[in-house]
Scaffold this motif. Structure first.
Motif: not given
Length: 169
Positions: A152-156
């Motif tokens: 999970v990658h956030g604030r991409v």
């Protein structure tokens, strides 16, 4: 006039160069007959073998389990975790829920299209990525969110995508 198939199901697998996967499927079905695997578990493992559940795999499962093909197909088509089309090694899910959309998820989808030349529902030519847009992943505080495989990658930000995608080569 009803025409009979000219190839057996085994010949279809062999002609597609899938002898190893066919053998793994047969081993799975043999274990299922001896054990206590339900249809969903069998389909999940078969999808792990082939990467998706093409019709020929569903037909073989129905034959070996002695159940109607329609029952197998109804389970495959009902559950979103099953795919009847070839998928990439990694699935890229871009959240397009309200919070992610407001924070730029459409720009992320556009950048992925530029980088990989695929739209949601498509797989890259090198079979590395399948792109999906998804409604909400429950991580609104990290919006916009991109899930690649299990990561999970956030604030991409769109400009981060080329480097992010390179991590999955």
């Amino acid at each position: 006039m009803n025409q009979q198939p000219t190839e057996t199901i085994e010949e279809i697998f062999i002609n597609r160069g899938e002898e190893e996967q066919h053998q793994q499927l047969e081993d799975l079905l043999e274990a299922a007959e001896e054990g206590n695997l339900n249809l969903i578990a069998i389909l999940h493992q078969a999808q792990n073998i082939f990467g998706y559940l093409p019709r020929r795999v569903q037909v073989r499962i129905a034959e070996r389990l002695e159940i109607p093909f329609s029952k197998v197909y109804s389970v495959v088509s009902f559950y979103s975790l099953f795919s009847t089309t070839k998928r990439g090694k990694y699935t890229i899910e871009v959240c397009t829920g309200t919070a992610c959309y407001v924070k730029g998820s459409q720009d992320i989808l556009d950048k992925i299209n530029d980088e990989l030349d695929i739209e949601p529902g498509q797989t890259s030519e090198d079979d590395r990525f399948t792109l999906q847009d998804t409604r909400c992943v429950g991580a609104c505080g990290m919006a916009p969110v991109v899930i690649i495989g299990d990561d999970v990658h956030g604030r991409v930000k769109p400009e981060q995508l080329p480097e992010l995608l390179r991590q999955y080569e």
